[in-house]
Scaffold this active site. Structure first.
Site: not given
Ligand code: CP3
Length: 354
Positions: A27, A31, A40, A77, A154
């Site tokens: 990540r 944010r 964003r 994602d 999911y």
């Molecule tokens: O690592 C990176 O920088 C690459 C980008 C990346 C994102 N999601 C961007 C993201 C990667 C590799 C993921 C993977 C992801 N997404 C996983 C597996 C990794 C982990 O964290 O265990 C999972 C379970 C998801 C599903 C997902 N996407 C969730 C549960 C959420 C919301 C959770 C939260 O933190 O709010 C997301 C949203 C998401 N994916 C964001 C980002 C930067 C936040 C969204 C935003 O900007 O509002």
């Protein structure tokens, strides 16, 4: 294609010698960075960032402009696959991911299409090739996907879940239906990752975020078996170089020996296991990636540096370590603290190499 200027990340994954331990953060584009929040806002919402290759490229590059990171990770994602299967992904602010359609019955699963990486997920492939051009050989680009089990949770729950009530009930009540879903997801993930590799991803990581929530027996049958199948179907060499594969099962520390046998090049570790002990358990089979508790970044730089030093000492002398957090960096982290973390890895690790 331009030659890589910094390939220590790829070398470490293949247990080849490096000058210092490479580091990136799960990540890393997210944010906690004000410039990410600005992009964003400009794009409108999170999925618009993912679906527009020039925005996806812009935010992928942001942490690399700030820090001496050794890898970039595609901004996307894991839920792009269920979205491409017709589940209708959307994000409710502050609520996490949601699906308009939920998978509940065998008939729902039978009706699911296997997405075509180019036709249905072309925006991801375009993001990969756009980012590769922009990187211009600076560091390698990581592609990624969710594991079938993690994606299934999911799809069946319709979003995030604390207890995976519906998914677990389906696993135990209708194991054949669950296997059909996981098999379709494994096929989808294989072609999605191969598409990313052909578009320019130089390593790939499979995020098995929820595998550690299964019993030992169910983990083998419902998560690891499908990751093994994916790994055996991946393109392992492209542009004249090996394409390393990383498996990350969060809370998978009890099962490292069997995960190390799945055919991947490296295992991602969360912070619940000692990395030195993990190294002894997996032996020469795989490299290790991890494993600082991401909440250490809430502490002051001196404490962060001490924790980096402790983990490097625990891994010890020699190759095969990629430094990372044990899970994603959180939105509340001070970007200065992330910088202190990354610089400490390079500063303290030279003594363990060469
Ligand atoms: O690592 C990176 O920088 C690459 C980008 C990346 C994102 N999601 C961007 C993201 C990667 C590799 C993921 C993977 C992801 N997404 C996983 C597996 C990794 C982990 O964290 O265990 C999972 C379970 C998801 C599903 C997902 N996407 C969730 C549960 C959420 C919301 C959770 C939260 O933190 O709010 C997301 C949203 C998401 N994916 C964001 C980002 C930067 C936040 C969204 C935003 O900007 O509002």
């Amino acid at each position: 294609m331009t030659a890589l200027k910094n390939d220590r990340f790829l070398r470490a994954l293949l247990k080849q010698p490096v000058d210092v331990t490479p580091v990136w953060m799960m990540r890393q584009a997210g944010r906690y960075l004000p410039e990410y929040r600005a992009s964003r806002a400009k794009a409108g919402d999170f999925m618009s960032l993912c679906k527009n290759p020039s925005f996806a490229c812009e935010v992928t590059m942001q942490p690399l402009e700030r820090y001496p990171l050794d890898a970039a990770i595609l901004f996307s994602d894991i839920l792009t696959i269920p979205d491409a299967m017709g589940q209708g992904l959307y994000f409710e602010t502050g609520e996490g991911p949601r699906f308009r359609k939920v998978v509940s019955t065998l008939a729902d699963i039978e009706a699911l299409p296997i997405p075509d990486a180019q036709k249905d997920l072309g925006y991801v492939m375009d993001a990969v090739s756009t980012i590769r051009r922009e990187l211009n050989g600076r560091v390698p680009l990581i592609g990624f996907s969710g594991s079938p089990w993690t994606l299934a949770t999911y799809m069946v729950e319709g979003g995030s879940s604390k207890d995976f009530r519906k998914t677990k009930a389906m696993l135990y009540d209708q194991p054949q239906a669950m296997h059909l879903l996981l098999d379709k997801l494994a096929q989808s993930v294989t072609s999605y990752l191969n598409g990313q590799i052909m578009a320019g991803a130089q390593a790939v990581q499979i995020f098995d975020t929820w595998g550690g929530n299964l019993s030992a027996a169910a983990y083998q049958e419902f998560s690891l078996a499908y990751m093994r199948k994916i790994v055996s179907g991946l393109i392992r060499e492209h542009e004249g170089r090996k394409v390393p594969v990383i498996l990350f099962t969060k809370n998978g520390g009890l099962w490292l020996e069997s995960i190390a046998d799945a055919g991947a090049d490296a295992l991602g570790l969360d912070w619940t296991c000692d990395i030195g002990e993990a190294r002894r358990r997996v032996g020469q089979k795989v490299a290790l990636q991890g494993n600082m508790d991401p909440t250490v970044l809430y502490a002051k730089p001196e404490a962060i540096r001490a924790e980096v030093a402790r983990i490097l000492a625990s891994y010890g002398q020699g190759d095969g370590h990629v430094f990372n957090l044990g899970h994603g960096i959180t939105p509340e982290v001070d970007p200065e603290h992330a910088g202190a973390f990354i610089r400490a890895v390079h500063e303290f690790s030279a003594q363990y190499h060469g």
